[in-house]
Design an enzyme around this catalytic site. Sequence first.
Site, mmCIF file in Angstrom:
data_model
loop_
_atom_site.group_PDB
_atom_site.id
_atom_site.type_symbol
_atom_site.label_atom_id
_atom_site.label_comp_id
_atom_site.label_asym_id
_atom_site.label_seq_id
_atom_site.Cartn_x
_atom_site.Cartn_y
_atom_site.Cartn_z
ATOM 1 C CB SER A 154 -58.891 55.368 69.541
ATOM 2 O OG SER A 154 -60.009 56.157 69.183
ATOM 3 C CE1 TYR A 167 -58.939 57.036 74.518
ATOM 4 C CE2 TYR A 167 -59.835 57.793 72.419
ATOM 5 C CZ TYR A 167 -59.554 56.764 73.298
ATOM 6 O OH TYR A 167 -59.877 55.464 72.958
HETATM 7 N N1 LIG Z 1 -64.740 51.134 73.775
HETATM 8 C C1 LIG Z 1 -64.493 51.919 72.748
HETATM 9 O O1 LIG Z 1 -65.408 52.469 72.115
HETATM 10 C C2 LIG Z 1 -63.071 52.153 72.318
HETATM 11 C C3 LIG Z 1 -62.852 52.795 71.094
HETATM 12 C C4 LIG Z 1 -61.556 53.029 70.675
HETATM 13 C C5 LIG Z 1 -60.492 52.611 71.453
HETATM 14 N N2 LIG Z 1 -60.725 51.983 72.636
HETATM 15 C C6 LIG Z 1 -59.551 51.570 73.411
HETATM 16 O O2 LIG Z 1 -59.666 50.190 73.769
HETATM 17 C C7 LIG Z 1 -59.026 49.974 75.030
HETATM 18 C C8 LIG Z 1 -59.980 49.272 75.967
HETATM 19 O O3 LIG Z 1 -61.131 50.062 76.123
HETATM 20 P P1 LIG Z 1 -62.485 49.492 76.749
HETATM 21 O O4 LIG Z 1 -63.572 50.328 76.205
HETATM 22 O O5 LIG Z 1 -62.538 48.020 76.644
HETATM 23 O O6 LIG Z 1 -62.246 49.921 78.298
HETATM 24 P P2 LIG Z 1 -63.020 49.488 79.630
HETATM 25 O O7 LIG Z 1 -64.367 48.983 79.284
HETATM 26 O O8 LIG Z 1 -62.922 50.650 80.546
HETATM 27 O O9 LIG Z 1 -62.127 48.296 80.215
HETATM 28 C C9 LIG Z 1 -60.822 48.618 80.606
HETATM 29 C C10 LIG Z 1 -60.118 47.424 81.227
HETATM 30 O O10 LIG Z 1 -58.803 47.873 81.584
HETATM 31 C C11 LIG Z 1 -58.639 47.851 83.010
HETATM 32 N N3 LIG Z 1 -57.915 49.073 83.391
HETATM 33 C C12 LIG Z 1 -58.318 50.351 83.244
HETATM 34 N N4 LIG Z 1 -57.373 51.193 83.717
HETATM 35 C C13 LIG Z 1 -56.349 50.418 84.168
HETATM 36 C C14 LIG Z 1 -55.102 50.698 84.750
HETATM 37 N N5 LIG Z 1 -54.708 51.954 84.984
HETATM 38 N N6 LIG Z 1 -54.296 49.650 85.067
HETATM 39 C C15 LIG Z 1 -54.686 48.377 84.831
HETATM 40 N N7 LIG Z 1 -55.869 48.057 84.274
HETATM 41 C C16 LIG Z 1 -56.689 49.073 83.952
HETATM 42 C C17 LIG Z 1 -60.051 47.771 83.581
HETATM 43 O O11 LIG Z 1 -60.091 47.133 84.857
HETATM 44 P P3 LIG Z 1 -59.905 47.989 86.235
HETATM 45 O O12 LIG Z 1 -60.840 49.128 86.145
HETATM 46 O O13 LIG Z 1 -60.231 46.996 87.325
HETATM 47 O O14 LIG Z 1 -58.488 48.403 86.283
HETATM 48 C C18 LIG Z 1 -60.741 46.938 82.507
HETATM 49 O O15 LIG Z 1 -60.427 45.570 82.660
HETATM 50 C C19 LIG Z 1 -58.572 51.360 75.505
HETATM 51 O O16 LIG Z 1 -57.222 51.559 75.158
HETATM 52 C C20 LIG Z 1 -59.449 52.323 74.730
HETATM 53 O O17 LIG Z 1 -58.851 53.590 74.552
HETATM 54 C C21 LIG Z 1 -61.980 51.748 73.091
#
Ligand SMILES: NC(=O)c1ccc[n+]([C@@H]2O[C@H](COP(=O)([O-])OP(=O)(O)OC[C@H]3O[C@@H](n4cnc5c(N)ncnc54)[C@H](OP(=O)(O)O)[C@@H]3O)[C@@H](O)[C@H]2O)c1
Length: 339
Positions: A154, A167
């Site tokens: 991130s 985080y």
């Molecule tokens: N979105 C942003 O703005 C952003 C910015 C910077 C970095 N990121 C990074 O990008 C990555 C993905 O973020 P996102 O925004 O796409 O997240 P998200 O919308 O919450 O999606 C997360 C995915 O991971 C699964 N998941 C969550 N916790 C889990 C666990 N403990 N074990 C197995 N699966 C799990 C969820 O399914 P279940 O809930 O069914 O497990 C879902 O499929 C993360 O590392 C986040 O820190 C995101």
Amino acid sequence: MANSSGSCKNKRWSLNGMTALVTGGTKGIGHAIVEELAEFGARVHTCARNESELEACKCNWDTKGLQVSYSVCDVSSRAQREKLMEAVSSEFNGKLDILVNNVGTCIVKPTTEFTAEEYAVLMATNLESTYHLNQLAHPLLKASGRGNIILMSSVGGVVSVNVSSLYSATKGAINQLAKNLACEWAKDDIRVNSVAPWFIRTPLADTVLCDKEYLEKVEGRTPLGRIGEVEEVSSLVTFLCMPAASYITGQTICVDGGLTTERFRHAVVEELAQFGARVHKCARNEFELEACKRNREMKGFQVSYPICDVTSREQREKLMENVSSKFNGKLNILVRSIY
Ligand SMILES: NC(=O)c1ccc[n+]([C@@H]2O[C@H](COP(=O)([O-])OP(=O)(O)OC[C@H]3O[C@@H](n4cnc5c(N)ncnc54)[C@H](OP(=O)(O)O)[C@@H]3O)[C@@H](O)[C@H]2O)c1
């Protein structure tokens, strides 16, 4: 001749015949990565905690003709990570070309309010799971002879973004892990890079971006003036996994609409002020300027903050009038850092 160079190009920009594990593939960024890797020819295994969502996604992927399988797995559990890697090994015959450590979560609150339980959840989900999955995948990636690891970081791991210090610390550690593993495992033909997005429209980000005022502040701080889309991250991940990216390893690449270029501008202002200059710093976003002003006042710097959109001729003229009257018609230094 044209045909053979065409087919060479096709191989460099293809994932045909490759195998991949993408954690957290049912939603958000992970979902987009699963689809894009599979669309470029990879066979993909993914995981998440919610089985019915995995089933629904699988139905959809089958309809699209994408080769995706799944395991139910909570990556914050050591035992479940081990089971996941056994499933991957048996499905792909002991070889894995691509590991995308995508799962991560965020708890937004001030440092002083974090509980021991929240600390443990964040460390286990974001950092420990990534570290251990890399260890477990190492023999499979080595056996492939062209292994690739992508760690989802991130911009919070690169600059201070005022979301959550813990985080950001997990993401900073992930960036460092990418650098170290890239060197340690280069001899095993494994490349390792981390990808660092700014705000991307996903269910995780929606928990804070549903606040319209907050969203406007985020957009105002972003040079491109908007948050990102999941496909804008999955395209980079897919590229990094291709033979076309074969000389790229140990990098942290930001997908951030220009956000992290702010580092440079902040550093310039601070350093000029530290050496005794009086600085006039303009920007479009009043909220950000206010925050900078408070911060620099505390440090005792002489910095003033006019609002100005430099794409407007009229506002540029007003800015320079302002500068002229503030510095009595003289200016020693002009730094233009907006692109
Ligand atoms: N979105 C942003 O703005 C952003 C910015 C910077 C970095 N990121 C990074 O990008 C990555 C993905 O973020 P996102 O925004 O796409 O997240 P998200 O919308 O919450 O999606 C997360 C995915 O991971 C699964 N998941 C969550 N916790 C889990 C666990 N403990 N074990 C197995 N699966 C799990 C969820 O399914 P279940 O809930 O069914 O497990 C879902 O499929 C993360 O590392 C986040 O820190 C995101």
